[in-house]
Design an enzyme around this catalytic site. Structure first.
Site, mmCIF file in Angstrom:
data_model
loop_
_atom_site.group_PDB
_atom_site.id
_atom_site.type_symbol
_atom_site.label_atom_id
_atom_site.label_comp_id
_atom_site.label_asym_id
_atom_site.label_seq_id
_atom_site.Cartn_x
_atom_site.Cartn_y
_atom_site.Cartn_z
ATOM 1 N N ARG A 61 -21.684 -22.617 -12.597
ATOM 2 C CA ARG A 61 -20.549 -23.161 -11.839
ATOM 3 C C ARG A 61 -20.475 -24.681 -11.987
ATOM 4 O O ARG A 61 -19.421 -25.291 -11.907
ATOM 5 C CB ARG A 61 -20.636 -22.762 -10.346
ATOM 6 N N TYR A 114 6.622 -25.540 -12.292
ATOM 7 C CA TYR A 114 6.171 -24.153 -12.293
ATOM 8 C C TYR A 114 6.182 -23.666 -10.837
ATOM 9 O O TYR A 114 5.602 -24.320 -9.952
ATOM 10 C CB TYR A 114 4.760 -24.132 -12.884
ATOM 11 N N ASP A 187 1.548 -32.292 -15.700
ATOM 12 C CA ASP A 187 1.299 -30.934 -16.184
ATOM 13 C C ASP A 187 1.845 -30.897 -17.609
ATOM 14 O O ASP A 187 3.050 -30.925 -17.826
ATOM 15 C CB ASP A 187 2.009 -29.918 -15.278
ATOM 16 N N LYS A 212 -1.419 -20.715 -21.855
ATOM 17 C CA LYS A 212 -0.213 -20.805 -22.661
ATOM 18 C C LYS A 212 -0.543 -21.267 -24.088
ATOM 19 O O LYS A 212 -1.273 -20.601 -24.768
ATOM 20 C CB LYS A 212 0.800 -21.714 -21.962
HETATM 21 C C1 LIG Z 1 1.551 -20.903 -16.320
HETATM 22 C C2 LIG Z 1 1.701 -22.276 -15.826
HETATM 23 C C3 LIG Z 1 0.862 -22.779 -14.810
HETATM 24 C C4 LIG Z 1 -0.160 -21.933 -14.107
HETATM 25 O O1 LIG Z 1 -1.168 -21.504 -14.947
HETATM 26 P P1 LIG Z 1 -2.021 -20.157 -14.740
HETATM 27 O O2 LIG Z 1 -2.958 -20.203 -15.874
HETATM 28 O O3 LIG Z 1 -1.056 -19.013 -14.781
HETATM 29 O O4 LIG Z 1 -2.682 -20.266 -13.418
HETATM 30 C C5 LIG Z 1 1.024 -24.099 -14.449
HETATM 31 N N1 LIG Z 1 1.951 -24.889 -15.021
HETATM 32 C C6 LIG Z 1 2.777 -24.436 -15.983
HETATM 33 C C7 LIG Z 1 3.773 -25.347 -16.586
HETATM 34 C C8 LIG Z 1 2.679 -23.117 -16.421
HETATM 35 O O5 LIG Z 1 3.515 -22.681 -17.381
#
Ligand SMILES: *Cc1c(COP(=O)(O)O)cnc(C)c1O
Length: 398
Positions: A61, A114, A187, A212
């Site tokens: 962890r 998101y 992000d 992604k």
């Molecule tokens: C999918 C996504 C998230 C969240 O990510 P997870 O891996 O599903 O928790 C955050 N920001 C953006 C822009 C995303 O496309």
């Protein structure tokens, strides 16, 4: 990080950054260190590791060699100080909020972030006295008006943002943030470090959903936080360890395998997307096309300035509104009907009839999600096959 983690080009970094400095058997790929805990040779060694005097692992962890390899690779691609891998993108986001916001503090964010990012701020962090204002961050004046000193602590930007693909000027927002003693968090999921490096533009922290583009194969959920400096890393790392939203070694190994081909995948997918956007622009059943590579996109000039390419996300509007969108969904054969994005396979989504069907139309429209809007994440298939599939599905619209 030593010199092997600092090669000049991103395609080389993606492949080499994060290799183990001392391979155990001369292995060429990073092994999966599937262990929860690490032994010490002596009580003194244990004490030295806990105090931080000696580098070494203690408990997964808190850190693990496979996870660290991934962290080094992504931090190198982002030109950041160090990375912290998390269980999911949401764990990355909530960990940063937990580390930087206190009771009574306020944040300003991009309105079309998101969905769950906004929900977690407005519905969950509000329970602990944290307030938030979500605005159109592509407009600097709107951000400035939303800042509530001395309570505001962070500006949280997602660019390009989903599904409207609006773009925020990172450099300008970083200047505004720092002028007001605020931290800028970006992000960078939609762009990936191949196309955009927010830390180089003045951001303090970058977060990703590794799920992604970085993993890129639609088979893992994960996230990462990369900070610009040691001070921020030291502030966030203990919070991540304590709240426990950390990654697993096997998950890290899978993402590490994915990231090695990130530059290749991005190149192919964005070439497909650029060609598809021109095809859609001239299609009789298509009303409008939103692709940041098109000169008609409202922030095309900003994207051109701050990105190395325009990526592979497109949204477009079809004739016949809600019905038109549904007809396309029900007739595509190669495109997969699914949320998420950034994988090698092309995905298609119709928010009004799928993800946002339960949201009242007025609310949807005010968030820029019109009934006719279709979103595609263009993958790495052959262009002609993608084009023909969309073409035949679009022609089913009366
Ligand atoms: C999918 C996504 C998230 C969240 O990510 P997870 O891996 O599903 O928790 C955050 N920001 C953006 C822009 C995303 O496309």
């Amino acid at each position: 990080m030593d010199e092997i983690n600092q090669p000049a080009h991103k395609s080389t970094k993606a492949i080499h950054a994060g290799m183990l400095k001392k391979p155990v058997f001369g292995e060429v790929s990073v092994p999966i260190f599937q262990t929860s805990t690490f032994s010490f040779h002596s009580a003194d060694e244990g004490a030295a590791r806990f105090s931080g005097e000696e580098d070494g692992f203690i408990y997964t962890r808190m850190g693990n060699p496979t996870i660290r390899a991934l962290e080094e690779c992504v931090a190198s691609l982002e030109n950041g100080y160090k990375g912290m891998a998390t269980a999911s993108g949401m764990a990355a986001i909530t960990t940063v909020f937990l580390a930087l916001l206190d009771q009574g503090s306020h944040m300003v964010g991009t309105a079309s972030v998101y969905g769950p990012t906004r929900v977690v701020a407005e519905r969950e962090f509000s329970r602990f006295g944290v307030t938030s204002t979500f605005v159109d961050t592509s407009d600097l004046n709107t951000i400035e008006k939303a800042i509530q000193l001395p309570h505001t602590r962070i500006i949280y930007v997602e660019t390009p943002a989903n599904p409207t693909l609006s773009v925020t000027d990172i450099k300008a927002v970083a200047q505004l943030a720092h002028k007001n003693n605020l931290m800028l968090i970006v992000d960078n999921t939609f762009a990936s470090p191949c196309l955009q490096r927010p830390l180089e533009l003045g951001a303090d922290i970058v977060i990703h959903s590794l799920t992604k583009f970085i993993n890129g194969h639609s088979d893992v959920v994960g996230g990462i936080i990369v900070t610009k400096d040691e001070m921020l890393y030291n502030k966030i790392k203990p919070v991540l360890n304590l709240f426990g939203g950390t990654m697993d070694p096997h998950q890290a190994w899978l993402v590490l395998r994915g990231v090695r081909t990130l530059p290749l995948r991005i190149e192919k997918a964005q070439e497909n997307a650029a060609r598809l956007s021109s095809f859609l622009l001239n299609h009789p059943k298509v009303k409008w096309v939103n692709y940041i590579g098109l000169p008609g996109h409202p922030q095309h000039h900003i994207a051109k300035k701050q990105m190395d390419g325009f990526g592979s996300m497109i949204s477009f509007g079809v004739h016949n509104g809600l019905d038109g969108g549904k007809i396309v969904m029900d007739n595509v054969r190669l495109f997969t009907l699914a949320v998420s994005l950034g994988g090698v396979e092309s995905l298609i989504e119709h928010p009004a009839s799928m993800t946002h069907a339960s949201v009242p139309r007025e609310e949807r429209e005010s968030a820029g999600i019109r009934d006719e809007l279709i979103r595609v994440s263009v993958g790495c298939e052959h262009f002609e096959d993608l084009k023909n599939d969309l073409d035949q599905a679009l022609h089913k619209i009366p």
